[in-house]
Structures are given as structure tokens and as C-alpha cells.
Write an enzyme that holds these catalytic residues in place. Sequence first.
Site, PDB file in Angstrom:
ATOM      1  N   ASP A   1       0.244  -1.322   0.419  1.00  0.00           N
ATOM      2  CA  ASP A   1      -0.138   0.017   0.271  1.00  0.00           C
ATOM      3  C   ASP A   1       0.844   1.441  -0.210  1.00  0.00           C
ATOM      4  O   ASP A   1       1.635   1.083   1.149  1.00  0.00           O
ATOM      5  CB  ASP A   1      -0.876  -0.130   1.495  1.00  0.00           C
ATOM      6  CG  ASP A   1      -1.915   1.210   1.600  1.00  0.00           C
ATOM      7  OD1 ASP A   1      -1.969   1.738   0.660  1.00  0.00           O
ATOM      8  OD2 ASP A   1      -1.765   1.201   2.789  1.00  0.00           O
TER       9      ASP A   1
ATOM     10  N   ASP B   1      -2.197   5.774  -5.631  1.00  0.00           N
ATOM     11  CA  ASP B   1      -2.617   5.003  -4.139  1.00  0.00           C
ATOM     12  C   ASP B   1      -2.685   3.429  -4.966  1.00  0.00           C
ATOM     13  O   ASP B   1      -4.345   3.067  -5.212  1.00  0.00           O
ATOM     14  CB  ASP B   1      -3.562   5.139  -3.045  1.00  0.00           C
ATOM     15  CG  ASP B   1      -4.061   4.566  -1.941  1.00  0.00           C
ATOM     16  OD1 ASP B   1      -3.489   3.956  -1.547  1.00  0.00           O
ATOM     17  OD2 ASP B   1      -4.817   5.273  -1.423  1.00  0.00           O
TER      18      ASP B   1
END
Length: 538
Positions: A131, A319
Amino acid sequence: MHASFHFYDYQSLAVTSMTLQLTLSFSLCHVSGVSLNMAHKLVQVTLCLWVFTSLLLPSPTAGLYRVSLKKQRLNLNRFKAARIAMSGGGMLHNYGSSDGEVIPLKNYMDAQYYGVIAIGSPPQNFTVLFDTGSSNLWVPSSKCYFSIACYFHSKYKSSRSSTYTKIGKPCEINYGSGSISGFFSQDNVEVGGVVVRDQVFVEATREGSFPTFVLAKFDGILGLGFQEISVGNATPVWYNMLNQDVVREDVFSFWLNRDPSANEGGELVFGGVDPKHYKGKHTYVPVTRKGYWQFDMGDFLIGNNSTGVCEGGCAAIVDSGTSLLAGPTAVVTEINHAIGAEGVVSAECKEVVSQYGDLIWELLVSGVQPDKVCTQIGLCVLNGTRYMSSGIKTVVEKENMEGLSAGDQLLCTTCQMTVFWIQSQLKQKGTKDTVLNYVNELCQSLPSPMGESVIDCARISLMPDITFIIGDKPFKLTPDQYIVKMGEGITTVCVSGFMALDVSPPRGPLWILGDVFMGVYHTVFDYGNLEIGFAEAA
């Protein structure tokens, strides 16, 4: 012997092996050259030069460490739950926690791409989400007794690791769709064949929010963001890979496979880029704010028309922890209208257009600044004084909203959206009646906060392209790329990949570019030069 020592022993072995190959090649060329006639000697010399060159020059993919990514198909119910979590919990609306830590708020229910790491000696395997929107590493702890999620996932057992070091400091990480709490520990972590020694991570003893972590296909999360947003100021795994000189370059890159039928979900490469993962050259933009991988984005186009919202620049975050594209409600509404997404008919929106549309038009035409219009007509009033935020349908900070009812807040923000839409159409020389009719239609396309924005799959070919201007270059998404398909055959459901996200200035307006974007454009995260690069994915 620790795994890290094995790693360096293998490097020595590789160097010895190369030396041996060079010696043998040289001997072969020398001996052969003496015994052959001149024509054969020329061929032999050419062959020798080729051998030397191939051995001495490194392969463009040498020194790269890879993590194979698995892909999970999106499920409509999980996707709907993700939308509810984002609208309810808020995504990136709150940048601080109770103990003053700067933390990311996001939801992971729609995440698709995962990979395997190992912690401890001997290694204990975990599936994690890589992430770029967070910076901590956490996995479930064997001491997690009272969270249902822990019973469905692998748990770290410190007692079974000879390289474990106790820290014990408690911590909590709050996400938009849940939270985890636990304590810090230290151990060796293996990522893509590289052993990172003495990595600090979180053993999660409680995982909140029933659906988010119980249904997740991953055990934990490995954050690849900057240390500035690391809870407890823990050094991220990526930083330690650099500090321990286990990668060739201060770069990692993502290639996400968007082929739904492929077995391989993609690849995360540490230490550089693989030329087979992209076409052409990358366009690089500087990181503008360390924490997230954030940069300045230019205009945003629907078809060939500018929305105007990012003419002065917008912040954007890349992201890998979300599948979606998220942006200001006003723009997402225009996208929904353009692609025929079904939304919720907003009575408040239609009321503003009906009662104040003409007045808003006249004020804008007369030269009143857009950020003053709702103040002048009295829809944004606070404690007896005029209030108007400088953003487009921004989220008003809590301390500024005391004394304003929920209904008044909604009218104020709806007015701001209406001003933005009318101002945008004024630039395109539309007539008043045409513009007000268009704005009234937009009211019907406001994103549904409690469900999915369903698209007619048969209309995908008729939908417009969406273009982001990054580094003064267009990055286009076709309808096939930004519409998310779920299910197969007659059960296929098509859903808009755009989510509404409103962040107040100075941090906003803000765009989140998730896997929908990263799957189309190979993405390079250059920590050494503080840049982000995008190129067409192979």
C-alpha cells in the site's frame, strides 16, 4: 545462521561464479584462437567478445527483486460496502489521531492486489497488501484472541522466531473503514527474496470493523508511503531496504495486470524497473508533499471538455491500496452524468437550482467572484457572519461548523457545487436556460453515498474518455478502463470506477489514483529523486 548472512553468501558465490566463467571463457578463446585458421579465428574472436560483453555488462533486470502479485476479482457486495465505508468513515478527511500521530484514513474493502512476505526465522508467511497510501507494516498476532478477523488469517508467533526482539509499545492505526490496534515488535522480514533485518512492525491484537478485515483476502498491510505518516514513527520496510543496501536503486515500481483471465496479477519490483512492464518513456513529476506519494495534477477532461476544477492545479495521490479513482463530488457528478450513471435525486440540489439558479447566474455574469456568491445570497451563514469555503463543495472543518444545522450545511455545499457548475458552463458560452437545465440534470447524477452507481454495460462504447493532465501530458482512460465489471456472462454488472471525495483546502481539492489508473499506466516510485513516473503499461 541468520537469513541475511545467507543472502550475502549468495552474493559472494555469484561473484566467484562470474570470475570462474570469465576465466574459462578467456582460456577457451585463447586456445581455440591458436588452432584455427584466420577465417575461423575472426569468428572465434567475435564470439569471445560477445561472451565477455554479456558477462561483464549487467542485464537491465539484474539486481531487481520481485514480488508476484495475486489478483482478487471485485465482488459487487464488497464494492458496495467499500463505497458505504468511504462515504461514512471518510477517506483522508482526518489527518490526525488522538495521540497526535499523522495517519492515513482509507478503506481496503475493494483492494485487489496482494503478495506474500515472510517474517521471522524460520520464516512465517503472510499475504499482505502493498500500500503506497500508508507506511506501517502490520500482521495479525498470535495474541489476538477477541477479534473474529484474526481467526480467518495467518498469525505471527514470536515464540517460534529466533530473530524476534520484543518492543511491546502499544499503538493504534485508524482507517476510514476500520482500525487495528496492537503493539510493536521487531524481526527479520523477507520481501521478494530480500531479507530486511531488524524490521519494526505491528502485531495486531484487535482488528475492528467486522466486514473490512474479516472478508479481506490479505492478512496484513505493508505500507510503502513515507515515514512522515508512519504511526509511531516506525521506519518503513522500504526505508530499511535502502539503509541496508539490499537494492540497487532507490526505486520501486508497480505493474498491474488488468487481464481478468490471466493467472498473474502483476508484479512489484524493488530496486528499479523492468523494461518489459511498460512501453515508451515515463513522464516524471516531483513529489510535492512527503507522506503520501503526492504530486500536482493539471486539468481534468471529460471527453475533450475541461471541467475547470483543476485549471489552477489539484493535488493527487497515487494509491495502490484502493482500486478506485476518487475526486471532488462536483466533478464525479459531471462524470456520472456523462456516462449515464444512476444516482440519487437530490431534492436539496434541485431546490437550490430552482430558487437561486437565476440569481446565481446574474451574480456570476455581473462579475461577483464565485467564492462570494453563496455568501451574498445567504446560503452560507455561520453564527451571524458570512461563511464561504474556498474549495468546490469542500468538507467544512468541524470547528467551523458549530452552530450550523445539518440542513444548512447541505444547502451551503449544494450552493457551492451549483456555482461551480454554472461557472464552468459560462466559460463554454452556454445560454442561461441551457445551463440551468444542464445543472438540474446534474442534480440527478449526484453520487449515491449508500450504494453503487450502476452503468448500462451496453453503453460503454458510447461513453466519453476521461483524461488527466500530468506533467503537461494527457493520460487518457477509456470507458473500458474506468468502468469496473463484476461477475461474468449474463450476471455481469458494470459500475462507475469513480468515487466522490471532498477534502478541504489547503490539502484539497484532491484526487486519488488507485488501481484503475495504475493498471493502465506503469508507475515508478523514485525515492532517490522524489519523483513519480507514469508510462503506458505493457
